[in-house]
Motif scaffolding. Sequence first.
Motif, PDB file in Angstrom:
ATOM      1  N   MET B   1       0.618  -0.836   0.192  1.00 10.97           N
ATOM      2  CA  MET B   1      -0.212  -0.226  -0.312  1.00 10.97           C
ATOM      3  C   MET B   1       0.837   1.307   0.288  1.00 10.97           C
ATOM      4  O   MET B   1       0.923   1.858  -1.041  1.00 10.97           O
ATOM      5  CB  MET B   1      -0.589   0.218   1.282  1.00 10.97           C
ATOM      6  N   VAL B   3       4.913   1.893   0.650  1.00  6.59           N
ATOM      7  CA  VAL B   3       6.285   1.759   0.627  1.00  6.59           C
ATOM      8  C   VAL B   3       7.333   2.769   0.989  1.00  6.59           C
ATOM      9  O   VAL B   3       6.412   4.024   0.101  1.00  6.59           O
ATOM     10  CB  VAL B   3       6.374   1.147  -0.216  1.00  6.59           C
ATOM     11  N   ARG B   5      11.138   3.661   2.046  1.00  5.60           N
ATOM     12  CA  ARG B   5      12.904   3.791   2.203  1.00  5.60           C
ATOM     13  C   ARG B   5      13.570   4.843   1.800  1.00  5.60           C
ATOM     14  O   ARG B   5      13.625   6.065   1.504  1.00  5.60           O
ATOM     15  CB  ARG B   5      13.335   2.827   0.799  1.00  5.60           C
ATOM     16  N   ASP B  35       6.496   0.493   6.145  1.00  4.03           N
ATOM     17  CA  ASP B  35       5.651  -0.101   4.810  1.00  4.03           C
ATOM     18  C   ASP B  35       4.250  -0.752   5.708  1.00  4.03           C
ATOM     19  O   ASP B  35       4.187  -1.427   6.360  1.00  4.03           O
ATOM     20  CB  ASP B  35       6.269  -2.186   4.747  1.00  4.03           C
ATOM     21  N   ILE B  36       3.317   0.048   4.657  1.00  6.39           N
ATOM     22  CA  ILE B  36       2.046   0.283   5.494  1.00  6.39           C
ATOM     23  C   ILE B  36       1.237  -0.510   4.423  1.00  6.39           C
ATOM     24  O   ILE B  36       1.045  -1.027   3.146  1.00  6.39           O
ATOM     25  CB  ILE B  36       1.499   1.427   5.582  1.00  6.39           C
ATOM     26  N   ARG B  37       0.094  -1.683   5.402  1.00  9.36           N
ATOM     27  CA  ARG B  37      -0.371  -2.640   4.356  1.00  9.36           C
ATOM     28  C   ARG B  37      -1.462  -2.196   4.131  1.00  9.36           C
ATOM     29  O   ARG B  37      -2.609  -1.778   4.918  1.00  9.36           O
ATOM     30  CB  ARG B  37      -0.234  -4.086   5.009  1.00  9.36           C
ATOM     31  N   ARG B  38      -1.969  -2.755   2.973  1.00 16.52           N
ATOM     32  CA  ARG B  38      -3.394  -2.462   2.511  1.00 16.52           C
ATOM     33  C   ARG B  38      -4.403  -2.913   3.826  1.00 16.52           C
ATOM     34  O   ARG B  38      -4.420  -3.651   4.668  1.00 16.52           O
ATOM     35  CB  ARG B  38      -3.788  -2.736   1.493  1.00 16.52           C
ATOM     36  N   GLU B  71       6.437   5.840  -2.548  1.00 18.99           N
ATOM     37  CA  GLU B  71       5.210   4.532  -3.329  1.00 18.99           C
ATOM     38  C   GLU B  71       4.268   4.038  -1.999  1.00 18.99           C
ATOM     39  O   GLU B  71       3.975   3.943  -1.623  1.00 18.99           O
ATOM     40  CB  GLU B  71       6.147   3.350  -3.575  1.00 18.99           C
ATOM     41  N   LEU B  73       0.440   2.718  -3.003  1.00 17.97           N
ATOM     42  CA  LEU B  73      -0.287   2.303  -4.320  1.00 17.97           C
ATOM     43  C   LEU B  73       0.149   2.077  -5.708  1.00 17.97           C
ATOM     44  O   LEU B  73      -0.598   2.476  -6.855  1.00 17.97           O
ATOM     45  CB  LEU B  73      -1.917   2.844  -4.703  1.00 17.97           C
ATOM     46  N   GLY B  74       1.942   1.927  -5.432  1.00 15.96           N
ATOM     47  CA  GLY B  74       2.380   2.002  -6.760  1.00 15.96           C
ATOM     48  C   GLY B  74       3.385   2.982  -7.390  1.00 15.96           C
ATOM     49  O   GLY B  74       3.210   3.339  -8.809  1.00 15.96           O
ATOM     50  N   HIS B  75       2.286   3.774  -7.349  1.00 14.64           N
ATOM     51  CA  HIS B  75       2.577   5.635  -7.505  1.00 14.64           C
ATOM     52  C   HIS B  75       4.063   6.511  -6.806  1.00 14.64           C
ATOM     53  O   HIS B  75       4.120   6.010  -5.645  1.00 14.64           O
ATOM     54  CB  HIS B  75       1.755   6.528  -7.662  1.00 14.64           C
ATOM     55  N   ILE B  87      -4.875  10.004  -3.981  1.00 15.93           N
ATOM     56  CA  ILE B  87      -5.057   9.022  -3.297  1.00 15.93           C
ATOM     57  C   ILE B  87      -5.529   9.346  -2.472  1.00 15.93           C
ATOM     58  O   ILE B  87      -6.228   8.268  -1.370  1.00 15.93           O
ATOM     59  CB  ILE B  87      -3.245   8.296  -3.671  1.00 15.93           C
ATOM     60  N   ARG B 163     -11.123   8.508  -0.030  1.00 14.39           N
ATOM     61  CA  ARG B 163      -9.984   7.978  -0.509  1.00 14.39           C
ATOM     62  C   ARG B 163      -9.400   6.099   0.295  1.00 14.39           C
ATOM     63  O   ARG B 163      -9.853   6.199   0.850  1.00 14.39           O
ATOM     64  CB  ARG B 163      -9.531   9.520  -0.223  1.00 14.39           C
TER      65      ARG B 163
END
Lengths: 274, 324
Positions: B1, B3, B5, B35-38, B71, B73-75, B87, B163
């Motif tokens: 969800m 990320v 780094r 790392d935050i998970r959905r 990042e 949701l992939g953005h 988002i 959102r």
Amino acid sequence: MSAVPADALHGAAPAAEERHAAGPADLGPRARLWPSLVAVYRAQLSRARVARIPLLFVATFQSIGIMILMRGVVDGGGEARAVVAGSAVLVVAFVALNLLAQYFGQLRASGGLDHYATLPVPPAAVVLGAAGAYASFTAPGTVVTAVVGCLLFGLPMTHLWVLLAVIPLAGAALAGLGAALGLLAPRPEFATLLGQLGMSAALLLGVLPPERMPQVVRLARDLLPSTYGVEAFARTFGGRPDWGYVLGDLAVCAVVGVISLAVATWAYRRAAVR
Amino acid sequence: MCVVRELTKTYPAVRGRRGTPAAPEVRATDAVTLDIRRGEIFGLLGPNGAGKSTLVRQLTGLMRPDAGSVEILGHDIVRHPERAARILAYLGQESSALDELTVSLAAETTGRLRGLEVRRARAERDAVLEELGLTGLAGRPLKKLSGGQRRLACFAAALVGQRPLLVLDEPTTGMDPVARRAVWSAVDRRRAEHGTTVLLVTHNVIEAETVLDRVAVLDRGRVIACDTPSGLKEGVAGEVRVDLVWRESAPLHVPEVAALRDRAAESGRRWTLRLAPEEARAVVATVTGGAAFAALDDFTLATPSLEDVYLALGGAARQGLVRA
């Protein structure tokens, strides 16, 4: 509980899987320029209704007071036209330049811009919406000042309709200037100071008849966008106004308005992401 | 969800001027990796000045990091900060943009600026105000409300225009228990229905323990631990926390009390001790009998909280976290 701190910190496995499986997620809708501009405009106007009415009275009475004072000094003719036009446009300068500079200065300093910056709204919509609301809020005060001025100095009210063009165009130029000053000022006190100075300039250079000014002051007068609004308005009091010149003056206002609003939009972008 | 780094941001040193002392360079976030998970409620816990808000500003695209990646949701949010607004919904600590609007107009305008058309924005506004119990206050300007009500109204604005990620910076500050419950049940509902993820910034350890799925503990810009609240507390499970509050000052003439002084964290009249259970029992027996009891105002015995975790991990601030 099975989660291990090291795993949570370094193991990207769940998130990485999620990403590769789905690819970048769909983005939410973007707010389009016109609807969001209308939304900001409406919100700002409601704000103004609550918070700015007393200040509008101050602006109007200030201009009327100046005209009463000047009645003893000028003796009709061109000078009287300049005084009435200058006082009317001064109301626009007070609200659109001074108050808007203060508003954006405070919004920036208090972190209020974060609210807009985390919404998918075009920067131009925020700046134009706020500037438009402040500019249109000046309309009643400007009209009242112009009518009172005409009565005081015995000027014809035939062409007062030209205010329909003067208020939005001078408003755009001055509000853009005010917004840019407020957003660029490093501290809110500077924004207030710059707004006040801008208004003082509009007062001194716009209301006092230019014929009695030294050359330097006349040059400064030519650089101030409100001057062209004043000139355009003053010309229409004449028996047979030269509409070409009126249009020319208004065109200068419009060009300055476009430029200053563009600068304000750029300043907003710069202030929103630090 | 989400990320993160090696995220690093350094505030430059400030030269001193008249009246303001010079400030050295501050590393507000120091190689933060998360790392935050959905669908989880992920917390950032730390005292004031730990770098929580700076970190959140970088995740929401409000601030550019010096180094590292974000990042969502992939953005890539570092390269495209403007995508963050499409988002996530962000509830910052400041309400000055909405202060002079009515509750209803604040929620509606925010929805419009989130890209909703008028009818949809109004429908969502009505639903959210109803859900949070704000319908009765809909016509009042925010600045006329109490601090907690105003916060709730801003939270309502954040919920209009759904959102997948909610970023909430200390959302319940100043709220009464009813309003807090409204906030957490609104969050739970969105999580159950839409899988909404929540990133919560807090310095309230009780809130962190009760609502968070996982928590990252921040201290001076670094993540010093990241786990579930109970997982973190296992590290200090062998200890009991004893708080002693003296009437005026500690009765140091009692030898048992004097012996405890070295191990106590003192804050005014309060002593806080972290002890093994049998030691704690002995201390309680001592202070509730004899000469020490006369000087004792109050005492509490508690199992460790996240505050104890923070201190056990070497957290520097002694006063930064609150239990409320």
